[in-house]
Design an enzyme around this catalytic site. Structure first.
Site, short mmCIF file in Angstrom:
data_model
loop_
_atom_site.label_atom_id
_atom_site.label_comp_id
_atom_site.label_asym_id
_atom_site.label_seq_id
_atom_site.Cartn_x
_atom_site.Cartn_y
_atom_site.Cartn_z
CG HIS A 151 -1.09 3.78 4.08
ND1 HIS A 151 -0.11 3.05 4.70
CD2 HIS A 151 -1.99 2.86 3.65
CE1 HIS A 151 -0.40 1.76 4.63
NE2 HIS A 151 -1.53 1.62 4.00
NE ARG A 170 0.62 6.15 10.77
CZ ARG A 170 1.07 5.37 11.73
NH1 ARG A 170 2.37 5.17 11.86
NH2 ARG A 170 0.24 4.77 12.56
CB SER A 181 -0.92 0.00 1.22
OG SER A 181 -1.73 1.15 1.25
#
Length: 206
Positions: free
Chosen positions: A44, A41, A16
């Site tokens: 994500h 992050r 991912s």
């Protein structure tokens, strides 16, 4: 990485993250390594590459935030949902009876009142605002007046009433900060940014 605790989980997180890097590589080319890790992050966690274009960091934000975490500085949040998602002891005073009383007496939001209460309790550390623009405006006010020791501010409130304006207000100060421009933001963004900083402070993979 992203809470993965098994081989399969780690592999999913790794793949991912690779996809995220491909999607946002051009938008993060001017950022430093720590800032890149934070944005990755966030993207994500939200599955929204636009955050790579609207996330901004003030000069020195990462250094100040990491310095605070490594020197046992606290973390203060605007709502319980943000506090619950952060992988580090954090404080949220919005449910305190004293905060409710202050909000009613002053006719302000409980989120804003909770920032005043935190300042009165001697809070020092990172402030994480994911939902309440009124809380962010209060943090700015208290910090500029020398009444709150906000070492760094994650200012990412979400919404169409006051969110963008509060972030622009923070952007215009010298308080170390990160923001998401416009109405976008929210709990997932605030939590992702905070947890990325926590991982960086411990020299762990973000």
């Amino acid at each position: 990485m992203m809470g993965a605790s098994t081989g399969q989980g780690y592999e999913i997180a790794r793949k991912s993250r690779e996809i995220v890097r491909e999607l946002i590589s051009e938008d993060i080319s001017s950022l430093g390594p720590a800032e890149v890790a934070i944005v990755e992050r966030i993207v994500h966690s939200t599955a929204d590459p636009e955050y790579a274009r609207i996330t901004e960091f003030s000069q020195g934000f990462v250094d100040e935030a990491l310095r605070s975490l490594r020197s046992s500085g606290g973390i203060l949040t605007d709502i319980e949902m943000v506090r619950a998602g952060i992988s580090h002891p954090s404080r949220c005073y919005i449910r305190e009876p004293a905060v409710r009383e202050l909000a009613e007496k002053r006719d302000i939001t409980r989120a804003a009142a909770s920032m005043e209460y935190a300042a009165s309790q001697g809070f020092r550390g990172i402030v994480v605002i994911g939902n309440a623009p009124t809380a962010l405006m209060k943090v700015i006010e208290l910090t500029l007046e020398g009444l709150m020791d906000a070492r760094a501010v994650i200012g990412v409130p979400v919404g169409f009433v006051g969110a963008a304006e509060s972030k622009e207000a923070l952007r215009g100060t010298e308080i170390p900060h990160m923001i998401t421009r416009g109405p976008k933001g929210g709990t997932p963004v605030a939590v992702a940014a905070a947890n990325a900083l926590i991982a960086l402070s411990k020299d762990k993979e973000v």
